[in-house]
Design a protein around this motif. Structure first.
Motif, PDB file in Angstrom:
ATOM      1  N   SER A 103      34.973  39.585  31.945  1.00  0.00           N
ATOM      2  CA  SER A 103      34.659  38.615  33.002  1.00  0.00           C
ATOM      3  C   SER A 103      33.750  39.219  34.074  1.00  0.00           C
ATOM      4  O   SER A 103      33.107  38.485  34.819  1.00  0.00           O
ATOM      5  CB  SER A 103      35.946  38.097  33.659  1.00  0.00           C
ATOM      6  N   THR A 104      33.721  40.524  34.161  1.00  0.00           N
ATOM      7  CA  THR A 104      32.793  41.182  35.078  1.00  0.00           C
ATOM      8  C   THR A 104      31.555  41.707  34.343  1.00  0.00           C
ATOM      9  O   THR A 104      30.466  41.727  34.907  1.00  0.00           O
ATOM     10  CB  THR A 104      33.475  42.341  35.824  1.00  0.00           C
ATOM     11  N   MET A 105      31.733  42.107  33.091  1.00  0.00           N
ATOM     12  CA  MET A 105      30.626  42.695  32.342  1.00  0.00           C
ATOM     13  C   MET A 105      29.473  41.705  32.132  1.00  0.00           C
ATOM     14  O   MET A 105      28.310  42.033  32.376  1.00  0.00           O
ATOM     15  CB  MET A 105      31.102  43.200  30.978  1.00  0.00           C
ATOM     16  N   TYR A 106      29.791  40.500  31.679  1.00  0.00           N
ATOM     17  CA  TYR A 106      28.709  39.544  31.408  1.00  0.00           C
ATOM     18  C   TYR A 106      27.940  39.147  32.661  1.00  0.00           C
ATOM     19  O   TYR A 106      26.689  39.144  32.637  1.00  0.00           O
ATOM     20  CB  TYR A 106      29.232  38.334  30.630  1.00  0.00           C
ATOM     21  N   PRO A 107      28.608  38.852  33.780  1.00  0.00           N
ATOM     22  CA  PRO A 107      27.821  38.618  35.000  1.00  0.00           C
ATOM     23  C   PRO A 107      27.000  39.840  35.423  1.00  0.00           C
ATOM     24  O   PRO A 107      25.883  39.684  35.932  1.00  0.00           O
ATOM     25  CB  PRO A 107      28.889  38.269  36.044  1.00  0.00           C
ATOM     26  N   MET A 108      27.533  41.036  35.186  1.00  0.00           N
ATOM     27  CA  MET A 108      26.771  42.236  35.538  1.00  0.00           C
ATOM     28  C   MET A 108      25.539  42.398  34.644  1.00  0.00           C
ATOM     29  O   MET A 108      24.480  42.836  35.117  1.00  0.00           O
ATOM     30  CB  MET A 108      27.659  43.484  35.460  1.00  0.00           C
ATOM     31  N   PRO A 117      18.118  44.580  38.861  1.00  0.00           N
ATOM     32  CA  PRO A 117      18.719  45.832  38.390  1.00  0.00           C
ATOM     33  C   PRO A 117      19.310  46.718  39.486  1.00  0.00           C
ATOM     34  O   PRO A 117      20.366  47.313  39.288  1.00  0.00           O
ATOM     35  CB  PRO A 117      17.563  46.553  37.688  1.00  0.00           C
ATOM     36  N   LEU A 118      18.665  46.810  40.627  1.00  0.00           N
ATOM     37  CA  LEU A 118      19.158  47.700  41.672  1.00  0.00           C
ATOM     38  C   LEU A 118      20.534  47.257  42.182  1.00  0.00           C
ATOM     39  O   LEU A 118      21.443  48.082  42.324  1.00  0.00           O
ATOM     40  CB  LEU A 118      18.155  47.773  42.829  1.00  0.00           C
ATOM     41  N   ILE A 119      20.707  45.981  42.442  1.00  0.00           N
ATOM     42  CA  ILE A 119      22.009  45.491  42.905  1.00  0.00           C
ATOM     43  C   ILE A 119      23.069  45.730  41.830  1.00  0.00           C
ATOM     44  O   ILE A 119      24.186  46.151  42.128  1.00  0.00           O
ATOM     45  CB  ILE A 119      21.929  43.998  43.302  1.00  0.00           C
ATOM     46  N   ALA A 120      22.711  45.490  40.576  1.00  0.00           N
ATOM     47  CA  ALA A 120      23.670  45.713  39.486  1.00  0.00           C
ATOM     48  C   ALA A 120      24.081  47.180  39.395  1.00  0.00           C
ATOM     49  O   ALA A 120      25.261  47.480  39.183  1.00  0.00           O
ATOM     50  CB  ALA A 120      23.086  45.239  38.157  1.00  0.00           C
ATOM     51  N   LEU A 121      23.142  48.075  39.552  1.00  0.00           N
ATOM     52  CA  LEU A 121      23.470  49.502  39.492  1.00  0.00           C
ATOM     53  C   LEU A 121      24.393  49.911  40.631  1.00  0.00           C
ATOM     54  O   LEU A 121      25.359  50.641  40.422  1.00  0.00           O
ATOM     55  CB  LEU A 121      22.196  50.343  39.499  1.00  0.00           C
ATOM     56  N   VAL A 122      24.123  49.425  41.830  1.00  0.00           N
ATOM     57  CA  VAL A 122      24.976  49.753  42.975  1.00  0.00           C
ATOM     58  C   VAL A 122      26.379  49.190  42.759  1.00  0.00           C
ATOM     59  O   VAL A 122      27.377  49.895  42.935  1.00  0.00           O
ATOM     60  CB  VAL A 122      24.353  49.235  44.293  1.00  0.00           C
ATOM     61  N   LEU A 123      26.479  47.930  42.360  1.00  0.00           N
ATOM     62  CA  LEU A 123      27.795  47.333  42.106  1.00  0.00           C
ATOM     63  C   LEU A 123      28.522  48.052  40.974  1.00  0.00           C
ATOM     64  O   LEU A 123      29.749  48.202  41.019  1.00  0.00           O
ATOM     65  CB  LEU A 123      27.656  45.850  41.766  1.00  0.00           C
ATOM     66  N   SER A 124      27.795  48.509  39.980  1.00  0.00           N
ATOM     67  CA  SER A 124      28.405  49.212  38.852  1.00  0.00           C
ATOM     68  C   SER A 124      29.087  50.496  39.292  1.00  0.00           C
ATOM     69  O   SER A 124      30.132  50.861  38.747  1.00  0.00           O
ATOM     70  CB  SER A 124      27.359  49.512  37.777  1.00  0.00           C
ATOM     71  N   VAL A 125      28.507  51.171  40.252  1.00  0.00           N
ATOM     72  CA  VAL A 125      29.140  52.384  40.782  1.00  0.00           C
ATOM     73  C   VAL A 125      30.515  52.036  41.358  1.00  0.00           C
ATOM     74  O   VAL A 125      31.494  52.746  41.127  1.00  0.00           O
ATOM     75  CB  VAL A 125      28.239  53.059  41.847  1.00  0.00           C
ATOM     76  N   PHE A 126      30.586  50.923  42.074  1.00  0.00           N
ATOM     77  CA  PHE A 126      31.879  50.502  42.635  1.00  0.00           C
ATOM     78  C   PHE A 126      32.874  50.126  41.541  1.00  0.00           C
ATOM     79  O   PHE A 126      34.066  50.438  41.661  1.00  0.00           O
ATOM     80  CB  PHE A 126      31.694  49.360  43.638  1.00  0.00           C
ATOM     81  N   PHE A 127      32.403  49.476  40.481  1.00  0.00           N
ATOM     82  CA  PHE A 127      33.301  49.158  39.363  1.00  0.00           C
ATOM     83  C   PHE A 127      33.812  50.435  38.699  1.00  0.00           C
ATOM     84  O   PHE A 127      34.984  50.536  38.351  1.00  0.00           O
ATOM     85  CB  PHE A 127      32.617  48.254  38.326  1.00  0.00           C
ATOM     86  N   VAL A 128      32.938  51.397  38.517  1.00  0.00           N
ATOM     87  CA  VAL A 128      33.359  52.673  37.920  1.00  0.00           C
ATOM     88  C   VAL A 128      34.421  53.328  38.803  1.00  0.00           C
ATOM     89  O   VAL A 128      35.466  53.766  38.305  1.00  0.00           O
ATOM     90  CB  VAL A 128      32.155  53.618  37.703  1.00  0.00           C
ATOM     91  N   LEU A 129      34.171  53.379  40.084  1.00  0.00           N
ATOM     92  CA  LEU A 129      35.153  53.961  41.002  1.00  0.00           C
ATOM     93  C   LEU A 129      36.476  53.189  40.955  1.00  0.00           C
ATOM     94  O   LEU A 129      37.555  53.797  40.962  1.00  0.00           O
ATOM     95  CB  LEU A 129      34.605  53.987  42.430  1.00  0.00           C
ATOM     96  N   PHE A 130      36.397  51.879  40.903  1.00  0.00           N
ATOM     97  CA  PHE A 130      37.591  51.044  40.794  1.00  0.00           C
ATOM     98  C   PHE A 130      38.424  51.441  39.573  1.00  0.00           C
ATOM     99  O   PHE A 130      39.631  51.691  39.679  1.00  0.00           O
ATOM    100  CB  PHE A 130      37.184  49.566  40.711  1.00  0.00           C
ATOM    101  N   TYR A 131      37.785  51.536  38.415  1.00  0.00           N
ATOM    102  CA  TYR A 131      38.507  51.907  37.192  1.00  0.00           C
ATOM    103  C   TYR A 131      39.048  53.333  37.262  1.00  0.00           C
ATOM    104  O   TYR A 131      40.151  53.604  36.796  1.00  0.00           O
ATOM    105  CB  TYR A 131      37.613  51.739  35.952  1.00  0.00           C
TER     106      TYR A 131
END
Length: 167
Positions: free
Chosen positions: A131-136, A144-158
């Motif tokens: 549910s987060t991967m497809y929107p990302m 791409p830049l916003i996605a990369l920044v948000l991805s860092v937060f998802f990685v930290l979350f996990y």
């Protein structure tokens, strides 16, 4: 055998229904996916904590992971992004369809022992992940830049939720 069937089916479906004429347009998103897929494998390896791992591999785990990362997932990205609708209601349905299909494939893989969950990972987490991967993926394609920044937060979350101790 399960993985070979999924890979072949996904690639064939992508060849039939994907927008391969736009592959260059999607290439940065292929790289984005591959980067985070390989990053997960790296973190799981050094942290000695795979949340999910393929089982019943063909040839080896390395070959199976490589085929998914560099063949299957780009084929799915071509299908997902290449058939992305413009109308808002259809966009929501597109996400629901892709999340549902992905979770269904994972459930079948789990049932047949083709994937193993560990350390608290479950089908509930699969639903959240997809549910987060497809929107990302869509966000990365668009910005791409916003996605990369948000991805860092998802990685930290996990990393926090699943108690990785990497330092």
């Amino acid at each position: 055998m399960f993985h070979a069937a999924v890979l072949a089916g996904g690639v064939l479906l992508s060849i039939k229904r994907g927008k391969w004429q736009k592959w260059r347009e999607y290439l940065p998103t292929f790289y984005y996916w591959a980067l985070f897929s390989c990053f997960y494998e790296y973190i799981a390896y050094i942290g000695n904590k795979h949340l999910w791992e393929f089982e019943k591999n063909f040839v080896s785990l390395f070959v199976t992971e490589t085929m998914y990362t560099f063949v299957f997932y780009p084929s799915m990205i071509i299908l997902f992004l290449g058939n992305f609708p413009e109308e808002k209601r259809k966009k929501i349905w597109h996400y629901i369809k892709w999340v549902s299909l992905s979770v269904l494939i994972e459930a079948i893989a789990l049932r047949f022992g083709a994937i193993k969950f560990s350390h608290g990972w479950s089908m509930v987490w699969e639903v959240f992940f997809y549910s987060t991967m497809y929107p990302m993926l869509r966000l990365h394609y668009k910005n791409p830049l916003i996605a990369l920044v948000l991805s860092v937060f998802f990685v930290l979350f996990y990393l926090i939720i699943f108690d990785y101790h990497l330092v």
